[in-house]
Enzyme design. Structure first.
Site, PDB file in Angstrom:
ATOM      1  N   SER A   1      33.565  36.576  38.522  1.00  0.00           N
ATOM      2  CA  SER A   1      33.169  35.938  39.776  1.00  0.00           C
ATOM      3  C   SER A   1      34.228  36.105  40.868  1.00  0.00           C
ATOM      4  O   SER A   1      33.889  36.126  42.055  1.00  0.00           O
ATOM      5  CB  SER A   1      32.881  34.454  39.537  1.00  0.00           C
ATOM      6  OG  SER A   1      34.002  33.825  38.973  1.00  0.00           O
TER       7      SER A   1
ATOM      8  N   GLY B   1      40.288  39.882  37.457  1.00  0.00           N
ATOM      9  CA  GLY B   1      40.508  38.445  37.304  1.00  0.00           C
ATOM     10  C   GLY B   1      41.098  38.126  35.942  1.00  0.00           C
ATOM     11  O   GLY B   1      41.467  39.032  35.180  1.00  0.00           O
TER      12      GLY B   1
ATOM     13  N   GLY C   1      33.945  37.280  30.804  1.00  0.00           N
ATOM     14  CA  GLY C   1      32.727  37.983  31.237  1.00  0.00           C
ATOM     15  C   GLY C   1      32.306  39.074  30.256  1.00  0.00           C
ATOM     16  O   GLY C   1      31.334  39.786  30.502  1.00  0.00           O
TER      17      GLY C   1
ATOM     18  N   GLU D   1      38.162  46.684  30.646  1.00  0.00           N
ATOM     19  CA  GLU D   1      39.204  46.182  31.559  1.00  0.00           C
ATOM     20  C   GLU D   1      40.588  46.605  31.061  1.00  0.00           C
ATOM     21  O   GLU D   1      41.438  47.024  31.843  1.00  0.00           O
ATOM     22  CB  GLU D   1      39.115  44.661  31.676  1.00  0.00           C
ATOM     23  CG  GLU D   1      37.904  44.209  32.467  1.00  0.00           C
ATOM     24  CD  GLU D   1      37.631  42.716  32.385  1.00  0.00           C
ATOM     25  OE1 GLU D   1      36.851  42.239  33.204  1.00  0.00           O
ATOM     26  OE2 GLU D   1      38.169  42.045  31.497  1.00  0.00           O
TER      27      GLU D   1
HETATM   28  C1  5RP Z   1      35.741  39.502  32.394  1.00  0.00           C
HETATM   29  C2  5RP Z   1      37.066  38.912  32.662  1.00  0.00           C
HETATM   30  C3  5RP Z   1      37.233  38.148  33.924  1.00  0.00           C
HETATM   31  O1  5RP Z   1      38.225  38.746  34.679  1.00  0.00           O
HETATM   32  C4  5RP Z   1      37.601  36.744  33.582  1.00  0.00           C
HETATM   33  O2  5RP Z   1      36.600  36.200  32.730  1.00  0.00           O
HETATM   34  C5  5RP Z   1      37.709  35.882  34.839  1.00  0.00           C
HETATM   35  O3  5RP Z   1      36.466  35.716  35.425  1.00  0.00           O
HETATM   36  P1  5RP Z   1      36.221  34.856  36.722  1.00  0.00           P
HETATM   37  O4  5RP Z   1      36.851  35.581  37.868  1.00  0.00           O
HETATM   38  O5  5RP Z   1      34.714  34.785  36.812  1.00  0.00           O
HETATM   39  O6  5RP Z   1      36.814  33.495  36.520  1.00  0.00           O
HETATM   40  O7  5RP Z   1      38.008  39.053  31.915  1.00  0.00           O
HETATM   41  O8  5RP Z   1      35.704  40.143  31.160  1.00  0.00           O
END
Ligand code: 5RP
Length: 248
Positions: free
Chosen positions: A52, A107, A122, A128
């Site tokens: 997000s 993120g 996510g 990533e």
């Molecule tokens: C996805 C991730 C995201 O970077 C992590 O979950 C943070 O998400 P958000 O910005 O929605 O808080 O690792 O795999």
């Protein structure tokens, strides 16, 4: 795009949080994401994380591209790919990338003062990590709620092969881990963009040595990757609920 994004976010309001609190967190995420766009320069190959906070980054980057910024991006998920495409960002297929990525922005679920992280909320942790390791620089954008010391409050996502995953879960449990298969919206297993499952490990204790923990988990056959990231972050941009940002 805005309405699609916000609908997506509101689906994830935790039960303990009011909509007002959640809106303040969105302000913080957006502040961090917008600040990160200032690091993007003409000609760069840019890595796009997932989540997000990255949603706001892609949105702001798209605005700059439409205003004439000339960059190409590589995405870590279908979600980020489609959003970037709809924002008019020029994208490269990961299989055609032969050089290092100039700068990746992503993120985190938790980050400690040594810039160790838990990622994978996510479900995109494997791509990533691969892309982060293929990047010259990694900037992490987080809202203030992600700052912890030490890691371990959030579940640790671990990507596992679907083949014999019950056995992998059992082996994790035999070694004292409390793991839970992640389910998607319709209560069926969540499937990553790589066709794997995610097991979320609940520590209920501080993770004092993230690198050792990562190595231990990775030694279990069936574990594809862990959401522990260390020695990889160049800069962290923290967004606050009053709209200010701080860098470290
Ligand atoms: C996805 C991730 C995201 O970077 C992590 O979950 C943070 O998400 P958000 O910005 O929605 O808080 O690792 O795999």
């Amino acid at each position: 795009l805005y309405s699609v994004g916000f609908k997506f976010f509101y689906d994830f309001i935790p039960s303990f949080m009011t909509r007002a609190d959640f809106n303040s967190i969105l302000v913080a995420k957006k502040a961090a994401a917008t600040a990160a766009v200032d690091f993007i320069q003409d000609g760069m190959l840019v890595g796009l994380g997932t989540g997000s906070t990255v949603f706001y980054f892609i949105e702001a980057l798209g605005q700059r591209c439409r205003a004439g910024l000339n960059i190409t991006a590589v995405a870590t998920s279908q979600q980020s790919f489609h959003q970037a495409q709809s924002c008019g960002i020029s994208l490269k297929d990961s299989e055609t990338v032969t050089s290092l990525v100039d700068l990746m922005v992503d993120g985190a679920d938790e980050i400690d003062p040594n810039k160790n992280m838990i990622k994978g909320g996510g479900g995109a942790l494997f791509r990533e990590k691969l892309l982060a390791e293929a990047s010259r620089r990694l900037i992490i954008i987080v809202d203030e709620t992600k700052l912890v010391n030490p890691l371990g409050m959030s579940p640790l996502p671990v990507e596992v092969a679907r083949f014999l995953y019950h056995r992998t879960l059992q082996r994790l449990e035999d070694q004292g881990y409390q793991g839970k298969l992640r389910l998607g919206r319709n209560q069926t297993p969540f499937v990553t963009d790589n066709g794997n499952y995610i097991i979320d490990i609940h520590y209920n204790r501080p993770i004092q040595h993230p690198a050792d923990e990562h190595m231990h988990l990775k030694s279990i056959t069936g574990v594809v990757e862990t959401g522990l990231f260390f020695n990889i972050v160049e800069r962290v941009i923290i967004g606050y609920q009053d709209g200010y940002t701080r860098e470290s």
